[in-house]
Design a protein around this motif. Structure first.
Motif, PDB file in Angstrom:
ATOM      1  N   LEU A  62       4.393  -1.523 -18.541  1.00 51.95           N
ATOM      2  CA  LEU A  62       5.130  -2.774 -18.420  1.00 51.95           C
ATOM      3  C   LEU A  62       4.503  -3.681 -17.364  1.00 51.95           C
ATOM      4  CD1 LEU A  62       7.644  -4.181 -19.561  1.00 51.95           C
ATOM      5  CD2 LEU A  62       8.948  -3.180 -17.677  1.00 51.95           C
ATOM      6  N   LYS A  63       4.061  -3.099 -16.274  1.00 45.47           N
ATOM      7  CA  LYS A  63       3.363  -3.872 -15.236  1.00 45.47           C
ATOM      8  C   LYS A  63       2.119  -4.541 -15.813  1.00 45.47           C
ATOM      9  CE  LYS A  63      -0.060  -2.746 -11.726  1.00 45.47           C
ATOM     10  NZ  LYS A  63       0.033  -3.862 -10.782  1.00 45.47           N
ATOM     11  N   PHE A  64       1.320  -3.783 -16.554  1.00 43.85           N
ATOM     12  CA  PHE A  64       0.084  -4.337 -17.113  1.00 43.85           C
ATOM     13  C   PHE A  64       0.382  -5.377 -18.186  1.00 43.85           C
ATOM     14  CE2 PHE A  64      -1.600   0.003 -15.827  1.00 43.85           C
ATOM     15  CZ  PHE A  64      -2.161  -0.471 -14.655  1.00 43.85           C
ATOM     16  N   ALA A  65       1.454  -5.184 -18.956  1.00 43.77           N
ATOM     17  CA  ALA A  65       1.836  -6.171 -19.963  1.00 43.77           C
ATOM     18  C   ALA A  65       2.293  -7.464 -19.300  1.00 43.77           C
ATOM     19  CB  ALA A  65       2.937  -5.606 -20.854  1.00 43.77           C
ATOM     20  N   SER A  66       3.021  -7.346 -18.193  1.00 46.62           N
ATOM     21  CA  SER A  66       3.460  -8.526 -17.462  1.00 46.62           C
ATOM     22  C   SER A  66       2.267  -9.328 -16.944  1.00 46.62           C
ATOM     23  CB  SER A  66       4.378  -8.117 -16.303  1.00 46.62           C
ATOM     24  OG  SER A  66       4.753  -9.228 -15.525  1.00 46.62           O
ATOM     25  N   LYS A  67       1.285  -8.619 -16.405  1.00 51.43           N
ATOM     26  CA  LYS A  67       0.091  -9.296 -15.891  1.00 51.43           C
ATOM     27  C   LYS A  67      -0.687  -9.952 -17.026  1.00 51.43           C
ATOM     28  CE  LYS A  67      -4.077  -8.501 -13.127  1.00 51.43           C
ATOM     29  NZ  LYS A  67      -4.859  -7.504 -12.362  1.00 51.43           N
ATOM     30  N   ARG A  68      -0.815  -9.233 -18.136  1.00 46.13           N
ATOM     31  CA  ARG A  68      -1.622  -9.711 -19.257  1.00 46.13           C
ATOM     32  C   ARG A  68      -0.944 -10.855 -20.015  1.00 46.13           C
ATOM     33  NH1 ARG A  68      -1.685  -5.255 -21.524  1.00 46.13           N
ATOM     34  NH2 ARG A  68      -0.017  -5.594 -23.054  1.00 46.13           N
ATOM     35  N   GLU A  69       0.338 -10.698 -20.296  1.00 51.41           N
ATOM     36  CA  GLU A  69       1.013 -11.645 -21.176  1.00 51.41           C
ATOM     37  C   GLU A  69       1.784 -12.738 -20.433  1.00 51.41           C
ATOM     38  OE1 GLU A  69       3.219  -9.785 -24.308  1.00 51.41           O
ATOM     39  OE2 GLU A  69       1.831  -8.084 -24.429  1.00 51.41           O
ATOM     40  N   LEU A  70       2.208 -12.451 -19.222  1.00 54.52           N
ATOM     41  CA  LEU A  70       3.018 -13.408 -18.465  1.00 54.52           C
ATOM     42  C   LEU A  70       2.303 -13.948 -17.239  1.00 54.52           C
ATOM     43  CD1 LEU A  70       6.413 -11.450 -18.565  1.00 54.52           C
ATOM     44  CD2 LEU A  70       5.574 -13.167 -20.189  1.00 54.52           C
ATOM     45  N   ASP A  71       1.081 -13.456 -16.988  1.00 52.95           N
ATOM     46  CA  ASP A  71       0.313 -13.844 -15.803  1.00 52.95           C
ATOM     47  C   ASP A  71       1.100 -13.593 -14.520  1.00 52.95           C
ATOM     48  OD1 ASP A  71      -1.943 -14.744 -14.448  1.00 52.95           O
ATOM     49  OD2 ASP A  71      -1.251 -16.828 -14.419  1.00 52.95           O
ATOM     50  N   GLN A  72       1.852 -12.489 -14.510  1.00 55.30           N
ATOM     51  CA  GLN A  72       2.623 -12.122 -13.324  1.00 55.30           C
ATOM     52  C   GLN A  72       2.428 -10.646 -13.034  1.00 55.30           C
ATOM     53  OE1 GLN A  72       4.759 -14.080 -11.042  1.00 55.30           O
ATOM     54  NE2 GLN A  72       3.998 -12.200 -10.112  1.00 55.30           N
ATOM     55  N   ASP A  73       1.678 -10.367 -11.967  1.00 54.45           N
ATOM     56  CA  ASP A  73       1.425  -8.992 -11.565  1.00 54.45           C
ATOM     57  C   ASP A  73       2.447  -8.577 -10.507  1.00 54.45           C
ATOM     58  OD1 ASP A  73       0.242  -6.533 -11.416  1.00 54.45           O
ATOM     59  OD2 ASP A  73      -1.524  -7.194 -10.294  1.00 54.45           O
ATOM     60  N   TYR A  74       2.702  -7.286 -10.435  1.00 57.14           N
ATOM     61  CA  TYR A  74       3.648  -6.787  -9.444  1.00 57.14           C
ATOM     62  C   TYR A  74       3.371  -5.321  -9.152  1.00 57.14           C
ATOM     63  CZ  TYR A  74       6.237  -4.769 -13.440  1.00 57.14           C
ATOM     64  OH  TYR A  74       6.593  -4.072 -14.556  1.00 57.14           O
ATOM     65  N   VAL A  75       3.871  -4.876  -8.019  1.00 56.35           N
ATOM     66  CA  VAL A  75       3.820  -3.467  -7.649  1.00 56.35           C
ATOM     67  C   VAL A  75       4.957  -2.750  -8.385  1.00 56.35           C
ATOM     68  CG1 VAL A  75       3.968  -1.812  -5.756  1.00 56.35           C
ATOM     69  CG2 VAL A  75       2.885  -4.049  -5.381  1.00 56.35           C
ATOM     70  N   VAL A  76       4.648  -1.666  -9.071  1.00 52.73           N
ATOM     71  CA  VAL A  76       5.703  -0.920  -9.754  1.00 52.73           C
ATOM     72  C   VAL A  76       6.748  -0.488  -8.723  1.00 52.73           C
ATOM     73  CG1 VAL A  76       6.256   1.178 -11.042  1.00 52.73           C
ATOM     74  CG2 VAL A  76       4.221  -0.145 -11.628  1.00 52.73           C
ATOM     75  N   PRO A  77       8.012  -0.838  -8.931  1.00 53.98           N
ATOM     76  CA  PRO A  77       9.048  -0.487  -7.955  1.00 53.98           C
ATOM     77  C   PRO A  77       9.203   1.026  -7.811  1.00 53.98           C
ATOM     78  CG  PRO A  77       9.818  -2.186  -9.458  1.00 53.98           C
ATOM     79  CD  PRO A  77       8.537  -1.659 -10.029  1.00 53.98           C
TER      80      PRO A  77
END
Length: 208
Positions: A62-77
């Motif tokens: 989900l983290k990688f999908a967010s970065k790829r598709e939404l241009d929003q990266d984050y640290v997995v909580p």
């Protein structure tokens, strides 16, 4: 929300803030989690290991999908858990882990819609197919008013602090227990020695 930077939700959200020796009242907004249920001693029950084997691949995908598709990266909580038993002394006195029920959780960032979560779960199913993947779900959780503190040390050493929270601090503030015991594992138990583990202990409350 600004894009192009990696968001660390543990530094942004109030629910991830706690201090040793401080019992702090917070009012949490509704959140959504990747969630999976189980029963028994987390140290020995196969269901617990299988739950994590389903949670983590989806959380990272989900983290990688967010970065790829939404241009929003984050640290997995961090991993979190809801814990309960028919009798509360299973936590605070007897510590009989075989009697424990639990739901293990990883927070879903607010900008990620359910449709993307479901698509990621489907994608993980085609690649890894963890044993308990079909048991994974999206859990909306509205805890509202909570009291929380920070415990440093082994999970088995939590009992006195929990007993103080339940039997002294909460009643003294004119409150009563109103939901499931919630733990937030700020330290990765796979990598951090028991005596150094940092765990938020949270209890939803309501006026007595």
């Amino acid at each position: 929300m600004a894009t192009g930077t990696k968001v660390d939700l543990t530094k942004r959200l109030d629910g991830y803030r706690a201090r040793v020796g401080e019992f702090r009242l917070i009012d949490l907004p509704p959140n959504r989690y990747l969630a999976i249920d189980g029963h028994g001693d987390p140290n020995t029950a196969p269901a617990y290991a299988e739950a994590l084997e389903a949670l983590y691949p989806v959380a990272y995908a989900l983290k990688f999908a967010s970065k790829r598709e939404l241009d929003q990266d984050y640290v997995v909580p961090p991993l979190e858990g809801l814990w309960w038993a028919d009798e509360m002394d299973a936590f605070t006195t007897a510590r009989d882990k075989s009697r424990w029920d639990w739901t293990m959780l990883i927070l879903i960032p607010e900008w990620i819609e359910d449709a993307l979560v479901e698509a990621v779960i489907a994608d993980v199913r085609t690649k890894k197919a963890p044993v308990r993947l079909d048991d994974l779900r999206i859990l909306p959780l509205s805890e509202g008013l909570c009291l929380q503190t920070l415990h440093i040390g082994s999970f088995d050493d939590e009992a006195p602090l929990l007993a103080r929270m339940h039997d002294e601090v909460i009643p003294e503030q004119g409150l009563r227990l109103a939901g499931l015991h919630h733990e937030v594992y700020l330290s990765d138990a796979r990598r951090v020695a028991p005596e150094k583990r940092r765990t938020i202990l949270r209890q939803p409350v309501t006026p007595a």
